[in-house]
Design a protein around this motif. Structure first.
Motif, mmCIF file in Angstrom:
data_model
loop_
_atom_site.group_PDB
_atom_site.id
_atom_site.type_symbol
_atom_site.label_atom_id
_atom_site.label_comp_id
_atom_site.label_asym_id
_atom_site.label_seq_id
_atom_site.Cartn_x
_atom_site.Cartn_y
_atom_site.Cartn_z
ATOM 1 N N GLU B 155 0.694 -1.308 0.146
ATOM 2 C CA GLU B 155 -0.036 -0.108 -0.004
ATOM 3 C C GLU B 155 0.698 1.284 -0.022
ATOM 4 O O GLU B 155 0.201 2.396 -0.208
ATOM 5 C CB GLU B 155 -1.005 -0.044 1.050
ATOM 6 N N ARG B 156 2.153 1.295 0.166
ATOM 7 C CA ARG B 156 2.867 2.304 0.448
ATOM 8 C C ARG B 156 2.875 3.320 -0.727
ATOM 9 O O ARG B 156 2.830 4.511 -0.419
ATOM 10 C CB ARG B 156 4.388 2.069 0.660
ATOM 11 N N PHE B 157 3.223 2.580 -1.915
ATOM 12 C CA PHE B 157 3.355 3.578 -3.179
ATOM 13 C C PHE B 157 2.031 3.602 -3.936
ATOM 14 O O PHE B 157 2.213 4.138 -5.419
ATOM 15 C CB PHE B 157 4.709 3.494 -3.838
ATOM 16 N N GLY B 158 0.994 2.737 -3.792
ATOM 17 C CA GLY B 158 -0.149 2.884 -4.580
ATOM 18 C C GLY B 158 0.157 2.146 -5.819
ATOM 19 O O GLY B 158 -0.186 2.623 -6.943
ATOM 20 N N LEU B 159 1.098 1.061 -5.998
ATOM 21 C CA LEU B 159 1.587 0.431 -6.981
ATOM 22 C C LEU B 159 1.026 -0.842 -7.381
ATOM 23 O O LEU B 159 1.123 -1.663 -8.040
ATOM 24 C CB LEU B 159 3.072 0.178 -6.910
ATOM 25 N N GLU B 160 -0.164 -1.208 -6.367
ATOM 26 C CA GLU B 160 -0.840 -2.484 -6.400
ATOM 27 C C GLU B 160 -1.394 -2.829 -7.873
ATOM 28 O O GLU B 160 -1.336 -4.045 -8.308
ATOM 29 C CB GLU B 160 -1.958 -2.417 -5.469
ATOM 30 N N ALA B 161 -2.029 -1.738 -8.330
ATOM 31 C CA ALA B 161 -2.793 -2.145 -9.844
ATOM 32 C C ALA B 161 -1.766 -2.568 -10.748
ATOM 33 O O ALA B 161 -2.231 -2.997 -11.771
ATOM 34 C CB ALA B 161 -3.520 -1.067 -10.051
ATOM 35 N N VAL B 162 -0.341 -2.393 -10.863
ATOM 36 C CA VAL B 162 0.492 -2.326 -11.899
ATOM 37 C C VAL B 162 1.638 -3.491 -11.410
ATOM 38 O O VAL B 162 2.598 -3.565 -12.093
ATOM 39 C CB VAL B 162 0.959 -1.014 -12.284
#
Lengths: 273, 444
Positions: B155-162
């Motif tokens: 969740e730290r950098f909002g990269l989950e979706a990619v």
């Protein structure tokens, strides 16, 4: 101070060699250096007074009180470590850790705070500790007297800001300093406060030459303080280090390592050798 | 100077030639100011052997690899002698910090792989460089390969979706004894060069330049034993591991672009995110070898456990390392045991071609265990287009193999090796960050 400011500067060779960073006039350093000596003297006085109480408790066989006093007594030592460390014989007998000795806890010369910490927290006893208690008290009194007689080298004072953060990076982040009591956060705060004090004393000079540097250093100190504050207890102390969450340990590593890196430039920025 | 003790003289022709050149230079220096310095060479016409502390000579310190390219270097690049895998925790607090991390890394890698003079600063300040390669940094064939771990996509950098589809946290296999302190990580950097010192120099540069962004989590160095140049017409030979066997014999052809596109590089049009094209999955395993026990094992048993001869590295039904075993003629495993390492790892069927991985390991030696046994083994590194079809499938087939008696995997992790940096407008990790920004904008 026993020497006049000018005599001090001549002794230290500060009135020679110009450099790119000679922006700070040598006389500008006199006030912060003497203020720092006052700070150190006050802390060593506190150290002696609190060590007296701590070692009294050990000698009385009062394990509970000795345990309670252990972390707070050490803080004064940790905050003046750059100066205390100049006396390497005393530093070894006051503050060496088990792994500084080939024979570990069984080594004859394993004395000082951590020897008592081992007895109190690992063995839960004060039995046979009077000899170590007496030695510790004698050592901190000796430190007090040596500091009183000492001329503070400005480069050691300024370099101390970085040295304290190196201490934190090397032994506090890993929780290796107080391995029996896990009271590392007291030492952590002691190192950080000692480092910040030095930066604050020289801030007027630093501000003039590099305001961005000061802002960055302040920001990192604030971050460290903020995280440490999360672990303060109601009695003004700190939680044990094993309570510090993994993500907070990591969050501390960034500003601590950056402070060590940035403060390593402080001597140069003030034109000191 | 008197005649030197010829027992000190170097034996190799190359060494002698290098020394001759040095002898002349040394003599010139001696004439100027260093009279009495033994570097001056011999007056008898023969070159003197080097002084004991003279730096060993290498003609390859200026060798360098292109930093810019569609793919990162250090994957299909021929493996040099020294390798080092370092895993980091990323300390960046937000996406902006993360971008600063990638940009700073990019800048440092571009410099380190190219080399050049280190800027000098006021001597009252700490120097900008460790100085271990001298005032002018030599690239020494360095490659620095950056990969990202599963945890960077939390969740730290909002990269989950990619996140790359197959990127996952490594799960222990039955024979593993994973040590938490040398597993996983947000980011891995693989350093490879001609000398361990060149890798260490590069690592220290990165540590010094990113103190607020990266923290070393674990590190494992390794080496590959060099061997004499091949004779004309001699087929290539893989280096040996610490069990004394050639390692990587069945690797796919790293010079064949088509094969690499099929097996190593993520391709456009796959189910992976578009930003990941030209990247690859990296599997790292620190595999301890019980070498004392291995050395006490009969040769024929060692060979049947591996499925290859020890001296030549040939399959049990072949003569040279490059011979391809024909298991169809040996269905019961009378020649090559069914549970031998190479037969399980690569059954050589049409269906298992898709499981081929590109191995690029190094041998490591870390010291001594409490029992007095040597702590050494294989720093296994492999690359593949699909982590599940590649390493995970191969290792699953190997579970329970007889070789396990001599192995204990203790660390490592899975990472996704980022696409290459194509030019000066690009930087390492750019496509990943851009994709994440696009997703955020779309959903906002």
């Amino acid at each position: 101070m026993k020497k006049s400011p000018l005599a001090l500067l001549v002794t230290l060779g500060l009135l020679q060699t110009p450099s790119v960073f000679a922006a700070t006039a040598p006389l500008d350093l006199v006030t912060p250096v003497s203020d720092y000596k006052i700070y150190v003297s006050e802390h060593v006085d506190t150290l002696v007074a609190e060590t007296q109480k701590f070692t009294d408790a050990v000698k009385k066989g009062d394990v509970a009180t000795a345990k309670k006093l252990f972390p707070t007594t050490r803080v004064s030592y940790e905050s003046i470590e750059p100066i205390a460390e100049l006396f390497s014989d005393l530093d070894a007998s006051i503050d060496s850790r088990e792994d500084d000795h080939e024979n570990g806890v069984k080594a004859d010369d394993f004395t000082g705070f951590h020897r008592l910490e081992y007895a109190l927290f690992s063995l839960n006893t004060t039995k046979d500790q009077a000899v170590f208690a007496d030695k510790l008290l004698a050592d901190v009194k000796e430190l007090q007297s040596r500091i009183a007689d000492m001329t503070f080298p400005p480069e050691k004072v300024v370099g101390g800001a970085a040295a304290l953060m190196e201490e934190v990076a090397a032994t506090k982040l890993s929780g290796e300093e107080d391995r029996y009591s896990h009271t590392d956060l007291y030492d952590f705060q002691g190192n950080v406060d000692g480092s910040k004090k030095i930066v604050d004393l020289f801030k007027p000079q630093l501000q003039k030459s590099d305001a961005a540097f000061v802002a960055k250093v302040d920001k990192n100190f604030a971050t460290v303080d903020k995280i440490l504050a999360k672990y303060k207890t109601k009695d003004g102390g700190y939680e044990t280090y094993d309570k510090v969450k993994e993500n907070d340990r990591k969050a501390l590593a960034g500003p601590v390592n950056t402070l060590a890196e940035d403060l390593s430039q402080m001597r140069g920025k003030l034109g000191l050798n | 100077m008197k005649d030197f003790d010829s027992s000190n003289a170097p034996i190799s022709a190359e060494r002698r030639r290098v020394l001759l050149g040095l002898g002349a230079a040394g003599a010139a220096i001696a004439g100027a100011s260093l009279s009495g310095n033994a570097l001056a060479g011999s007056t008898s016409g023969q070159p003197a052997p080097a002084q004991v502390t003279e730096a060993p000579k290498s003609e390859k310190t200026q060798d360098h690899n292109e930093f810019h390219g569609v793919h990162q270097s250090g994957i299909v690049t021929p493996r040099p002698v020294a390798g080092m895998m370092v895993s980091f925790d990323v300390l960046a607090q937000d996406r902006e910090d993360l971008e600063r991390m990638f940009r700073t890394l990019n800048e440092r890698i571009a410099f380190l792989m190219t080399g050049g003079a280190v800027p000098q600063v006021d001597p009252k300040l700490p120097p900008l460089d460790s100085g271990i390669l001298g005032p002018v940094v030599t690239p020494d064939n360095l490659t620095i390969t950056v990969s990202v771990g599963d945890s960077l996509f939390d969740e730290r950098f909002g990269l989950e979706a990619v996140k790359p589809k197959r990127l996952q946290r490594m799960v222990g296999f039955p024979n593993d004894a994973l040590e938490a302190a040398c597993c996983h990580g947000d980011l891995s950097i693989q350093f490879c060069s001609n000398a361990p010192d060149s890798n260490i120099h590069a690592l220290r540069d990165i540590v010094k330049n990113l103190p607020d962004l990266l923290m070393v989590r674990w590190k494992q160095e390794g080496t590959v034993p060099a061997q004499a140049p091949l004779k004309p017409g001699q087929p290539p030979e893989s280096a040996r591991n610490f069990l004394g066997f050639r390692d990587g014999s069945a690797n796919p052809d790293s010079n064949n672009q088509k094969t690499m596109n099929e097996l190593v590089w993520v391709q456009p049009g796959s189910d992976e995110p578009a930003w990941a094209v030209n990247g690859s999955y990296q599997a790292v395993r620190i595999i301890r070898n019980f070498v004392e026990r291995w050395d006490r094992t009969p040769l024929q048993e060692q060979e049947s456990i591996f499925g290859r001869t020890k001296a030549a590295g040939a399959p049990m039904d072949g003569k040279t390392e490059t011979d391809v075993p024909d298991y169809s003629k040996d269905p019961e495993g009378k020649i090559t045991k069914l549970d031998s390492h190479i037969r399980l790892a690569n059954p050589r069927t049409a269906d298992t071609q898709k499981n081929l991985i590109l191995r690029r390991p190094f041998n490591y030696s870390n010291g001594v265990n409490k029992n007095g046994q040597l702590d050494m083994g294989l720093l296994f590194i492999c690359y593949q287009q699909d982590l599940e079809k590649g390493f995970i499938t191969v290792q699953t087939r190997l579970n329970g193999e007889p070789l396990e008696e001599y192995l204990k995997p203790t660390g490592g992790g899975y990472f996704f090796t980022l696409p290459g940096v194509v030019d000066n407008n690009d930087f390492i990790g750019r496509s990943l960050l851009a994709a994440a920004t696009a997703v955020t904008t779309k959903t906002a």
